[in-house]
Design a protein around this motif. Structure first.
Motif, PDB file in Angstrom:
ATOM      1  N   SER A 187       0.837  -1.194   0.000  1.00 26.45           N
ATOM      2  CA  SER A 187       0.000   0.000   0.000  1.00 26.45           C
ATOM      3  C   SER A 187       0.875   1.249   0.000  1.00 26.45           C
ATOM      4  O   SER A 187       0.652   2.194  -0.745  1.00 26.45           O
ATOM      5  CB  SER A 187      -0.913  -0.020   1.225  1.00 26.45           C
ATOM      6  N   CYS A 188       1.895   1.215   0.834  1.00 32.66           N
ATOM      7  CA  CYS A 188       2.780   2.360   0.965  1.00 32.66           C
ATOM      8  C   CYS A 188       3.524   2.636  -0.341  1.00 32.66           C
ATOM      9  O   CYS A 188       3.612   3.765  -0.800  1.00 32.66           O
ATOM     10  CB  CYS A 188       3.757   2.089   2.103  1.00 32.66           C
ATOM     11  N   SER A 189       4.031   1.573  -0.971  1.00 34.94           N
ATOM     12  CA  SER A 189       4.797   1.773  -2.202  1.00 34.94           C
ATOM     13  C   SER A 189       3.893   2.249  -3.333  1.00 34.94           C
ATOM     14  O   SER A 189       4.362   2.809  -4.310  1.00 34.94           O
ATOM     15  CB  SER A 189       5.518   0.482  -2.599  1.00 34.94           C
ATOM     16  N   LEU A 190       2.585   2.016  -3.217  1.00 37.99           N
ATOM     17  CA  LEU A 190       1.662   2.500  -4.242  1.00 37.99           C
ATOM     18  C   LEU A 190       1.278   3.954  -4.004  1.00 37.99           C
ATOM     19  O   LEU A 190       0.421   4.497  -4.681  1.00 37.99           O
ATOM     20  CB  LEU A 190       0.408   1.622  -4.281  1.00 37.99           C
ATOM     21  N   GLY A 191       1.894   4.557  -2.987  1.00 40.59           N
ATOM     22  CA  GLY A 191       1.692   5.985  -2.777  1.00 40.59           C
ATOM     23  C   GLY A 191       0.736   6.330  -1.660  1.00 40.59           C
ATOM     24  O   GLY A 191       0.450   7.497  -1.426  1.00 40.59           O
ATOM     25  N   ALA A 192       0.201   5.326  -0.965  1.00 38.93           N
ATOM     26  CA  ALA A 192      -0.758   5.619   0.104  1.00 38.93           C
ATOM     27  C   ALA A 192      -0.029   6.007   1.381  1.00 38.93           C
ATOM     28  O   ALA A 192       0.974   5.401   1.733  1.00 38.93           O
ATOM     29  CB  ALA A 192      -1.635   4.404   0.365  1.00 38.93           C
ATOM     30  N   GLY A 193      -0.543   7.005   2.072  1.00 45.50           N
ATOM     31  CA  GLY A 193       0.007   7.386   3.361  1.00 45.50           C
ATOM     32  C   GLY A 193      -0.474   6.425   4.436  1.00 45.50           C
ATOM     33  O   GLY A 193      -1.251   5.519   4.163  1.00 45.50           O
ATOM     34  N   ARG A 196      -4.446   6.301   4.953  1.00 46.46           N
ATOM     35  CA  ARG A 196      -5.166   5.585   3.903  1.00 46.46           C
ATOM     36  C   ARG A 196      -4.919   4.083   4.044  1.00 46.46           C
ATOM     37  O   ARG A 196      -5.843   3.282   3.967  1.00 46.46           O
ATOM     38  CB  ARG A 196      -4.708   6.068   2.524  1.00 46.46           C
ATOM     39  N   ARG A 200      -8.067   1.754   4.524  1.00 43.75           N
ATOM     40  CA  ARG A 200      -8.426   0.963   3.348  1.00 43.75           C
ATOM     41  C   ARG A 200      -7.947  -0.486   3.453  1.00 43.75           C
ATOM     42  O   ARG A 200      -8.516  -1.375   2.830  1.00 43.75           O
ATOM     43  CB  ARG A 200      -7.851   1.614   2.071  1.00 43.75           C
TER      44      ARG A 200
ATOM     45  N   ASN B  80       6.184   5.930  -0.019  1.00 42.65           N
ATOM     46  CA  ASN B  80       5.061   6.428  -0.815  1.00 42.65           C
ATOM     47  C   ASN B  80       5.398   7.684  -1.609  1.00 42.65           C
ATOM     48  O   ASN B  80       4.581   8.166  -2.379  1.00 42.65           O
ATOM     49  CB  ASN B  80       3.814   6.646   0.065  1.00 42.65           C
ATOM     50  N   TYR B 105      -5.639   1.010  -7.001  1.00 36.35           N
ATOM     51  CA  TYR B 105      -5.354   1.475  -5.640  1.00 36.35           C
ATOM     52  C   TYR B 105      -4.375   2.657  -5.613  1.00 36.35           C
ATOM     53  O   TYR B 105      -4.618   3.666  -4.952  1.00 36.35           O
ATOM     54  CB  TYR B 105      -4.799   0.320  -4.806  1.00 36.35           C
ATOM     55  N   GLY B 106      -3.285   2.519  -6.350  1.00 32.32           N
ATOM     56  CA  GLY B 106      -2.268   3.564  -6.353  1.00 32.32           C
ATOM     57  C   GLY B 106      -2.788   4.857  -6.968  1.00 32.32           C
ATOM     58  O   GLY B 106      -2.406   5.954  -6.563  1.00 32.32           O
ATOM     59  N   ALA B 108      -5.946   5.829  -6.842  1.00 30.52           N
ATOM     60  CA  ALA B 108      -6.843   6.431  -5.844  1.00 30.52           C
ATOM     61  C   ALA B 108      -6.020   7.212  -4.830  1.00 30.52           C
ATOM     62  O   ALA B 108      -6.383   8.316  -4.428  1.00 30.52           O
ATOM     63  CB  ALA B 108      -7.664   5.347  -5.153  1.00 30.52           C
ATOM     64  N   ALA B 109      -4.889   6.631  -4.424  1.00 32.81           N
ATOM     65  CA  ALA B 109      -4.034   7.311  -3.455  1.00 32.81           C
ATOM     66  C   ALA B 109      -3.494   8.618  -4.020  1.00 32.81           C
ATOM     67  O   ALA B 109      -3.170   9.538  -3.285  1.00 32.81           O
ATOM     68  CB  ALA B 109      -2.880   6.402  -3.049  1.00 32.81           C
ATOM     69  N   ARG B 110      -3.396   8.695  -5.341  1.00 31.88           N
ATOM     70  CA  ARG B 110      -2.921   9.922  -5.968  1.00 31.88           C
ATOM     71  C   ARG B 110      -4.057  10.874  -6.294  1.00 31.88           C
ATOM     72  O   ARG B 110      -3.858  11.890  -6.957  1.00 31.88           O
ATOM     73  CB  ARG B 110      -2.173   9.584  -7.258  1.00 31.88           C
TER      74      ARG B 110
END
Ligand SMILES: Nc1ncnc2c1ncn2[C@@H]1O[C@H](COP(=O)(O)OP(=O)(O)OP(=O)(O)O)[C@@H](O)[C@H]1O
Ligand SMILES: [Mg+2]
Lengths: 287, 364
Positions: A187-193, A196, A200, B80, B105-106, B108-110
């Protein structure tokens, strides 16, 4: 085909093994429950006249409904406090080294290892007019007159939350432990803080533990006779004490029986709401 | 295709990592990777591959050294913020989200809006050839399909670097080959700088532009697949990449390009001094690959006795015991009627060509 006798299915066990428990359950749980139900269907204390009078009485009496309402509310408050305090502990448990894990487990289990009476009296010492909290606040000059903590809803919730905490924390620890730590990283590497990721991923996946913990805590909190009565004192009346008074002091057995049945149904309703909520969110079915 | 944007370069500059428990997992690793390259990190279990990958992704803060992506030193950035896509060994798909939600997912995070997100997820699922699986949950997919989803999910954020941790380890042989081709195709299309961790040397040699061989946390060699296979710099690389015979011997004479070695097995051969010059009279280990040995009819080479012959499809491998008692393997292509060698037959062996043997100073 099929002339040969069917081979015995080795994965099925004879029901005989379950018989002792089933019998025990029948004699000591189902039978009294039926008796209770039978008793509640009588309009007079002697149990001679059939009727729904006891139920009607309860459901039309604002006082009784008030007791039921405040008991269910108490359960909700205790459950909420346990969830809010227990989740971080369970979360922390999964992220520290083995030594700290032992410490956390010990702290979590401690309430289970001491007698409920001792624990409750400890809370009286802490919350009382001259108790530890008031004495400290007064000596610091923060308050002039002692705060009323004992014999309040707040006091009961806090004391119950401490007592029931293991029931919430242990299922949460198990549920969080089942979550693959790589999911956090993914999740983190996909940009989520972190927030989130928490809302999620971690929270939905820990839902089975949340449901189990809430159900256990709730059921235990609303039936905790000793803590409720000692910390709540005379002014606060909850269902277990109400029931006890009707049965023991007033000898009104049919009304006490009706109270138990209504209480039971109310608890079942709340528990099934928990379960349905869990089913509805997809995290629950996820394995 | 739309996403050929040319990956960014990646520099691993003198990176050392010691775990809090005291284990020195990687030690002074230097890698200079050009934008768009495929690099394989190859090494045995426990040599620090995953650790290095997690350092690059930002999950672990290295004890020493720097990570530079493009022109930026990223050490201070959390995972991230690094725009590094990672595919985990166990895929780590979110089990409670549908395939298309996983891929999106990624995005949405953006903060990408829902319709564009779904459109992009669908496009990526088509790219990895799973357009019809969007609504399923991960557990309703096979391992290979989950692998593709994990890849699509990592590609969705248009990472500047793509990291794959043993991506094919869990797949059976045929599927693995398909996926290797697939990943290479996607990498060519997208041009993303890619790092593949593997302990399978065939995978490393076939997929990568360059291979970094690690052992016990140290970089043994970083070069093209043919460098690593034909011109290994260390004994470890020679034995870990491909199979080899190790034959002890003594240096008779040596210069920078060639060494004459008297093998204990009883012959003199010319070998390439790998990893530095050799001193006369010093003990060495000579490595010759089984496919670089041949049976000779005359009195050249060294003598041996055939132990067992194993027909392995396209080749036949013979086990031969030499005069000094050590065993060597000889691999022969199976061309027509290969001469059947009986167990116990006396034979003589010699290298196909002098440059094919490598000599390393013997470690005591
Ligand atoms: N969290 C950790 N704490 C302490 N030591 C660790 C930790 N993770 C890994 N190590 C040690 O660091 C070394 C490198 O581990 P790493 O996981 O990077 O190996 P690897 O090359 O990925 O191996 P494999 O091929 O088995 O996955 C090992 O010796 C391991 O025991
Ligand atoms: Mg690893």
């Amino acid at each position: 085909m099929g002339a040969a006798p069917a081979a015995r299915d080795v994965t099925s066990y004879g029901m005989g093994l379950a018989a002792p428990l089933a019998l025990f359950f029948l004699v000591f749980f189902v039978a009294p429950l039926l008796q209770l139900f039978w008793l509640s269907l009588h309009n007079d204390t002697a149990g001679l006249h059939w009727g729904l009078g006891q139920y009607l009485h309860f459901l039309t009496d604002p006082f009784s409904l008030g007791v039921l309402g405040s008991t269910l509310l108490l359960g909700a408050e205790v459950t909420a406090v346990c969830l809010v305090l227990g989740f971080p502990i369970a979360w922390l448990y999964q992220r520290v080294g083995p030594k700290l894990q032992t410490v956390i487990i010990l702290i979590v289990l401690l309430p289970l290892l001491t007698s409920v009476v001792v624990r409750t009296f400890a809370w009286i010492v802490i919350l009382g007019r001259q108790g530890i909290i008031n004495a400290t606040l007064q000596s610091l000059g923060l308050i002039d007159t002692p705060l009323k903590l004992l014999y309040t809803q707040f006091g009961v919730v806090i004391a119950l939350a401490q007592v029931q905490m293991p029931l919430m924390t242990l299922p949460l620890i198990t549920a969080l432990g089942r979550i693959d730590p790589n999911l956090d990283d993914a999740s983190c590497s996909l940009g989520a803080g972190s927030w989130r990721t928490f809302f999620r991923i971690v929270l939905p996946l820990s839902l089975p533990g949340v449901i189990a913990g809430c159900t256990l805590t709730y059921a235990a909190a609303i039936t905790a006779f000793i803590t409720q009565s000692l910390i709540g004192g005379g002014q606060m009346l909850f269902m277990p004490m109400y029931l006890y008074q009707q049965a023991s002091t007033l000898q009104n057995w049919p009304f006490a029986a009706a109270i138990s049945i209504i209480f039971l149904l109310a608890v079942l309703a709340v528990v099934s709401v928990f379960t349905t909520l869990g089913r509805m969110s997809r995290g629950y079915g996820g394995a | 295709m739309a996403e050929a944007q040319g990956g960014r370069s990646l520099v691993v500059d003198a990176v050392t990592h010691r775990y809090p428990s005291g284990a020195l997992a990687v030690e002074n690793i230097n890698l200079d990777i050009k934008g768009g390259e495929i690099i394989a990190l190859l090494g045995p279990s426990g040599c620090g591959k995953t650790t290095l990958l997690r350092i690059i992704a930002g999950f672990i803060a290295q004890t020493q050294g720097r990570i530079i992506i493009g022109d930026d030193i990223v050490d201070a950035l959390p995972p991230n913020k690094r725009a590094v896509g990672i595919v985990f060994q166990n895929y780590a798909l979110f089990p409670h989200l549908s395939i298309s939600e996983n891929v999106a997912y990624g995005l949405a995070a953006r903060g990408v809006d829902k319709t564009s997100r779904q459109r992009e997820a669908q496009r990526l699922l088509e790219l990895v050839q799973l357009p019809t699986m969007a609504e399923r949950l991960p557990r309703q997919l096979s391992g290979g399909q989950q692998q593709r989803v994990a890849l699509a999910r990592a590609l969705a954020i248009k990472p500047s670097i793509l990291l794959l941790d043993e991506p094919f380890a869990a797949l059976d042989k045929n599927l693995r080959l398909d996926m290797q081709i697939e990943v290479k195709r996607l990498q060519r299309v997208s041009g993303i700088t890619t790092l593949i961790v593997t302990h399978d040397q065939e995978e490393a040699l076939s997929m990568a532009d360059r291979v970094a061989v690690l052992s016990h946390g140290k970089l043994e060699q970083f070069g093209t697949p043919s460098d690593v296979y034909d011109r290994p710099q260390t004994l470890f690389v020679n034995t870990f990449v491909g199979s080899t015979n190790r034959m002890p011997g003594v240096v008779v004479s040596a210069d920078r390009t060639a060494a004459k070695v008297r093998l204990d097995a009883g012959t003199e051969i010319i070998a390439r001094p790998a990893g530095g010059t050799l001193s006369e009279g010093g003990r060495v280990t000579v490595c010759i690959r089984p496919e670089h040995l041949q049976f000779v009819g005359d009195e050249t080479g060294f003598a041996g006795v055939v132990g067992m012959s194993l027909p392995l499809g396209a080749t036949v491998v013979h086990e031969v015991t030499t005069a000094d008692g050590s065993g060597v393997k000889v691999s022969q292509a199976r061309i027509g009627e290969t001469r059947a060698l009986e167990s116990g037959a006396a034979v003589r062996l010699a290298p196909l060509a002098p440059s094919l043997a490598n000599a390393f100073p013997a470690t005591l």
